[in-house]
Design an enzyme around this catalytic site. Structure first.
Site, PDB file in Angstrom:
ATOM      1  CG  ASP A   1     -22.929  20.082  67.008  1.00  0.00           C
ATOM      2  OD1 ASP A   1     -23.197  20.108  65.787  1.00  0.00           O
ATOM      3  OD2 ASP A   1     -22.253  19.188  67.549  1.00  0.00           O
TER       4      ASP A   1
ATOM      5  CG  HIS B   1     -18.937  20.303  63.964  1.00  0.00           C
ATOM      6  ND1 HIS B   1     -19.563  20.841  62.864  1.00  0.00           N
ATOM      7  CD2 HIS B   1     -19.880  19.587  64.615  1.00  0.00           C
ATOM      8  CE1 HIS B   1     -20.825  20.446  62.844  1.00  0.00           C
ATOM      9  NE2 HIS B   1     -21.055  19.700  63.907  1.00  0.00           N
TER      10      HIS B   1
ATOM     11  CG  ASP C   1     -17.976  17.350  67.488  1.00  0.00           C
ATOM     12  OD1 ASP C   1     -17.791  17.563  66.277  1.00  0.00           O
ATOM     13  OD2 ASP C   1     -18.791  16.512  67.915  1.00  0.00           O
TER      14      ASP C   1
ATOM     15  CG  HIS D   1     -26.051  19.101  62.106  1.00  0.00           C
ATOM     16  ND1 HIS D   1     -25.359  20.212  61.709  1.00  0.00           N
ATOM     17  CD2 HIS D   1     -25.301  18.518  63.047  1.00  0.00           C
ATOM     18  CE1 HIS D   1     -24.226  20.274  62.373  1.00  0.00           C
ATOM     19  NE2 HIS D   1     -24.154  19.256  63.202  1.00  0.00           N
TER      20      HIS D   1
ATOM     21  CG  ASP E   1     -22.044  16.437  62.597  1.00  0.00           C
ATOM     22  OD1 ASP E   1     -21.835  15.234  62.348  1.00  0.00           O
ATOM     23  OD2 ASP E   1     -22.434  16.830  63.709  1.00  0.00           O
TER      24      ASP E   1
HETATM   25 ZN   LIG Z   1     -22.738  18.695  64.515  1.00  0.00          ZN
END
Ligand SMILES: [Zn+2]
Length: 1111
Positions: free
Chosen positions: A137, A135, A386, A529, A249
């Site tokens: 971000d 994941h 993550d 997000h 997420d």
């Molecule tokens: Zn995230």
């Protein structure tokens, strides 16, 4: 049918001619030199002329309305609904059903004990797909770039390397923002390897959006745009089309997402962050997999297969089965000696011949238990976290150990299991195959669900409802950028099409396309997000802000360049000079966190020209504000006719006007998506512009008043009587003491509605868990905001608008009532300039309390796309009852509906009958333990803007209102668009010696039906060069669903509805529609063969994309 159509056409034609003649007539009347000014503050004679003029316009609009409402009836069937089957799972009903008691479930704390019989898989083996994922971000603790350099590039580099070592390995990727950045930095050889891995199914691109967007605060324009950006990139660079959606997420899930994925031809999707009590309930009833259907879809055309993850998180301890203590032992990144370990104190062990049997059995037990929560015997087991897999050693640790387990399990027939690495689509395909259906169809026996998954709680009473408001400054900037991007896309497309047609594209700045492309990506990035949610570190928020501002500036340039070409009378004289733009902008933002500063137009002997852009696809009569350096100003139309305008002061503070700056507000009719040319003249003619007058209530405060001669001011040192503002449609009354709204009375109605507003403050708890960027954990009910002093209240009254400004210590609020026909005058314009930088652990809210008997029901929108009914739940804590409000919220009873429209996403609730409450800003001094490691202390001066609309309901009844579906009225839709897409004023640059002849630009040959929205007209990228446009554009249309049970009198629309039909062939004046190909939402799949007909038809609520050639 035919007759109706003729009536419409004739009616519309008569209407247009009549309005135009009226204008000409009135313009002449106003110009009549025999009229005299009556003296005093108000030039009464002028006002009465204006009043007459407005009344006559009203009358015409009303006559036209008869036609509109006549036609509308047939388009109302939709809103009544009632066809088709109701879904098995209705989320509103699920909420009423659940006890939300949070009982301890044992090892699966938020669940229950899962048991099974060992022989359950004897006839049909368990098929396990372990799905490795990472994941990433695009910004959170680090900026997008920092994450890329520190982690993401290494993850993707080792992915290419390690996947090629064993064809049984699988991996999924979802964030195209990262992937495309990496792609730009890798060799052709590596690219080829990636294409091979995608081609042979080892690597799957899931969802394929630019980011994994927030689903609460994001607007559907931006959600779609980032999806298109990602999909277009994938198609062009890798030649792949995503089939499955992956969203592990986002903090709660919106039902807009399944609609967008379905219309993009995806067949399955996965969601994760859902309230733990709902997960438990669905797990117990085997409803974690369902067909997700739109509430407004009477058939099954919007159904998409959805998998909901059952446990607390998407990390390895919470994905293999119910017991995190065991699952953690199968996260081989946590092998002893590494940087991370298992908090349950039992470390993983590397798999060897000696322990494989025991280890595999232990894991299989978890797999089997998890499988009991689902209906099929295919099991999905995500394996990641993550920023995982950034080192080759981690790849080896996970892939080699798991392969040993799989090899063992698969070699034991008595275990009845087949385990392997898989992608998300491998899992879905196996499931579809096992239940015997084609991908995308409903598996027999699986439930149909409708509704959404807000608000989210991950444990106890920790509701993630704070992020609906966190960092409202950027939520507002996001919406401003969206409006500019849409406007720039459309104008650029039109300018380019016209320039190409005229053979002038050689002189046109085609490379503005690169600016557009960059803006799409920056806006897309912000939908992440942790971006629009306001949940990133301060430095990361600054990075996002800088990107947004950079793109906003660039988009203004794109708009200016397009407008320049389009308004030129003689296109042959067109020359683009990047160093000396023809037009300037009406505002500027010095920094990423500053509010816009409006440009002052300097008047001199020669006229100044303005170009005003209307980004709406409907013609619009509106008041355009311009700052000028002289009170002696006259505004003329392009043809030289005087336009009604109002002169007011420009206030720098509560009691002081800015010297030598005045606001002239012009009533102008702006063509749909068009550019209107206006002239400003310096004029000493006494009645050139209608003046406004000001009353200042000081409430005993000793404040200096700085006035300017041109604007009369009456100062009231102490008195504070209540007062009202009024136009033809409504009267709004205010408290003299607080300056706040108290009531609204609609014209022609006896009854006065109590609509009182007040500011309130929430504190946070004294216990360990406190509110932060994500969580809202108030210390009880809100307390009235009690400033030291009464506010200065300033009332401005004028012929085109009147307003009340109240200056409190932490918020300045302005409520404005327009006195013009049509949409603008039917609602109250409300703005709140909030500054809570000296607060500690406080949240400021604005509450409207009314006599509407709304009981426990209220309505909020999802992504500006649809309305979701909500119920205030007594059994839940206060903070659980807040919901996202990207564009509107309303309460209603059988008589009335009060809608609060918003220009930025904020959190909203209705905590008791008749109330509507919105959180304006939050300042929180501590982290709330969700990984951010910071409070929310970088508050900015933020301007929150709203429109408050009170409507009368005519045919409403309780039964209908009890249904889990609702729509805004057409008026509400149009009001929302007015609020979110303001007219853009562009003064012709002062340096222009002798401005060439300018002509207003009216791109549409007919009025679009009222319920159609041109979501975008987006030039596609050239095949060869990323920075240039191709010959084709994507036209994205949305037909809005609306409620007809609201009174539709005096609406002043100049459009009708058309049963969803639209003739595109002749829509764009002066351009030919060369081709029209309906496609899936993101242009990946052609739908039906291209036909010769350019007439299209859309069902209510549907969004449709067409690949078009315009020239
Ligand atoms: Zn995230």
């Amino acid at each position: 049918m035919k007759l109706k159509k003729q009536v419409t056409v004739c009616g519309a034609a008569i209407f247009c001619v009549a309005v135009f003649s009226l204008y000409l007539m009135l313009d002449r009347v106003q110009h009549d030199p025999t009229r005299h000014q009556s003296g005093g503050n108000f030039p009464r004679s002028q006002i009465s002329v204006l009043q007459n003029r407005i009344e006559q316009l009203e009358q015409l609009l009303e006559e036209n309305h008869e036609i509109i409402s006549h036609i509308k009836d047939s388009d109302c069937q939709f809103a009544l609904g009632g066809r088709g089957q109701s879904p098995d799972l209705q989320m509103l009903a699920v909420y009423s059903l659940l006890p939300f008691d949070n009982q301890d479930g044992g090892v699966w704390k938020q669940g229950f004990d899962i048991t099974y019989e060992p022989n359950e898989w004897d006839t049909e083996p368990l098929q396990v797909f372990v799905v490795p994922h990472s994941h990433n971000d695009p910004g959170w603790i680090k900026t997008f770039d920092k994450y890329y350099y520190d982690q993401t590039q290494h993850i993707l580099n080792s992915m290419v390397l390690k996947m090629q070592e064993d064809p049984r390995r699988r991996f999924i990727w979802s964030e195209i923002s990262f992937f495309s950045k990496w792609w730009d930095n890798i060799s052709a050889q590596k690219r080829a390897a990636v294409r091979r891995l995608v081609g042979n199914g080892q690597l799957e691109m899931v969802t394929g959006g630019w980011v994994m967007p927030d689903e609460a605060n994001s607007h559907y324009f931006a959600m779609i745009d980032q999806l298109i950006e990602g999909h277009q990139w994938l198609e062009k660079n890798i030649g792949v089309t995503p089939r499955s959606g992956w969203a592990v997420d986002p903090f709660g899930h919106s039902s807009t997402m399944p609609y967008l994925l379905k219309r993009s031809n995806l067949t399955g999707m996965l969601i994760q962050r859902v309230h733990y009590a709902i997960k438990k309930h669905f797990a117990a009833t085997q409803n974690l997999e369902f067909m997700w259907r739109q509430t407004w879809d009477p058939e099954a055309s919007t159904d998409i297969f959805c998998h909901m993850m059952p446990f607390y998180s998407y990390d390895v301890p919470h994905t293999c089965g119910p017991d995190p203590k065991i699952c953690c032992q199968f996260d081989f990144k946590r092998l002893p000696g590494g940087r991370i370990n298992c908090p349950w104190k039992v470390p993983p062990r590397a798999i060897t011949d000696a322990n494989v049997a025991e280890r595999a059995q232990l894991l299989l037990d978890q797999y089997r238990k998890k499988s009991k929560l689902y209906r099929s015997k295919v099991l999905l087991v995500p394996l990641g976290d993550d920023f995982r897999y950034d080192k080759p050693q981690e790849w080896d640790a996970q892939f080699l150990n798991y392969q040993r387990i799989f090899d063992f399990l698969n070699s034991q027939p008595n275990l009845h299991v087949q385990a392997q690495f898989g992608t998300l689509s491998d899992y879905f395909d196996a499931l579809y195959k096992k239940v015997g259906i084609v991908p995308g169809m409903k598996p027999p026996g699986f439930p149909v669900l409708s509704g959404d998954f807000f608000s989210y709680a991950d444990r106890e009473d920790h509701y993630w409802t704070g992020y609906y408001t966190s960092r409202p400054f950027y939520k507002s900037l996001d919406r401003v950028l969206e409006a500019h991007l849409r406007g720039a896309e459309i104008l650029y497309s039109l300018a380019l099409a016209h320039a190409r047609r005229a053979g002038a594209d050689g002189r046109y700045p085609l490379t503005d396309y690169a600016l557009l492309s960059n803006a799409r990506r920056n806006l897309g990035l912000f939908q992440h997000h942790d971006a629009i949610t306001g949940t990133a570190k301060e430095a990361v928020a600054v990075d996002y802000g800088a990107r947004l501002l950079h793109s906003l500036t660039n988009l203004k340039r794109v708009i200016i360049n397009a407008a320049h070409y389009l308004v030129l009378g003689d296109k042959d004289t067109y020359r683009h000079d990047p160093a000396a733009p023809f037009l300037s902008t009406d505002d500027a933002r010095p920094n990423q966190d500053s509010l816009p500063e409006r440009t002052v137009v300097k008047l001199d002997a020669s006229p100044r020209f303005l170009v005003v852009f209307n980004p709406l696809e409907q013609e619009r009569l509106c008041v355009v504000p311009v700052l000028v350096d002289s009170p002696h100003v006259r505004v003329l139309s392009e043809e030289g006719q005087p336009l009604p305008s109002q002169l007011s002061a420009h206030w720098g503070a509560a009691t002081s006007m800015v010297p030598d700056v005045y606001q002239v507000s012009v009533l102008a009719r702006l063509p749909a998506l068009g550019l209107r040319v206006l002239q400003l003249h310096k004029s000493f003619d006494g009645h050139a512009t209608l003046k406004s007058s000001v009353r200042l209530y000081l409430h005993g405060r000793d404040l200096p008043v700085h006035k300017q001669e041109a604007v009369p001011v009456n100062v009231f040192p102490a008195t504070a009587d209540d007062f009202c503002l009024e136009n033809q449609h409504l009267q709004a009354c205010f408290s003299g003491r607080s300056g706040l709204l108290q009531s609204i009375r609609r014209a022609g109605e006896e009854r006065e509605h109590r609509v009182s507003s007040e500011f309130l403050v929430y504190g946070t708890r004294t216990s360990k868990d406190k509110s932060g960027a994500y969580l809202f954990l108030p210390d009880g009910e809100a307390k009235p905001y009690a400033p030291k002093d009464l506010p200065v209240v300033r009332v401005t009254e004028g012929p085109l608008f009147s307003e009340v400004a109240s200056y409190y210590q932490h918020v300045q609020t302005v409520v404005r009532l327009y006195n013009v026909p049509g949409v603008e005058g039917l609602s109250l314009d409300v703005s709140c300039l909030v500054d809570i930088r000296d607060h500690i652990n406080k949240e400021l809210s604005l509450r409207f309390s009314t006599d509407i008997e709304s009981d426990n029901t209220f309505f909020t929108d999802l992504n500006g796309f649809q309305i979701q009914p909500r119920r205030y739940q007594q059994k839940l804590p206060l903070q659980a009852n807040f919901y996202p409000m990207p564009t509107m919220a309303y309460i209603q009873d059988t008589q009335s509906r009060l809608t609060l429209h918003t220009a930025q996403a904020l959190g909203v609730s209705s905590l008791s009958s008749g109330q509507l409450e919105v959180i304006l800003d939050r300042r929180l001094m501590q982290d709330d333990n969700r990984g951010l490691g910071q409070g929310l202390k970088d508050n900015k001066r933020t301007c929150n803007r709203f429109r408050l609309l009170l409507e009368r309901r005519t045919t409403a009844n309780k039964v209908q209102d009890g249904r889990p579906i609702s729509f805004p009225s057409l008026l509400s839709h149009i009001t929302s668009m007015h609020l979110n897409a303001e007219a853009l004023v562009m003064p012709v640059a002062q340096e222009q010696p002798a401005p060439p002849a300018l002509r207003s630009f009216m791109p549409l040959s007919t009025t679009l039906p009222c319920d159609f929205h041109i979501l975008n007209l987006r030039m596609l990228q050239a095949e060869q060069d990323d920075s240039l446009p191709s010959a084709e554009a994507a036209l994205i249309l949305h037909r809005k669903g609306f409620d007809c049970s609201l009174e539709a009198k005096n609406l002043g629309f100049n459009c009708t509805t058309s049963q969803g039909k639209l003739a595109l062939g002749s829509l764009f004046r002066g351009l030919e529609l060369g081709s029209l190909q309906p496609t899936s939402l993101t242009l990946m799949y052609p739908l039906a063969a291209a036909s010769n007909s350019t007439n299209i038809r859309l069902d209510p609520m549907e969004i449709a994309t067409f690949r078009i050639h315009l020239g």
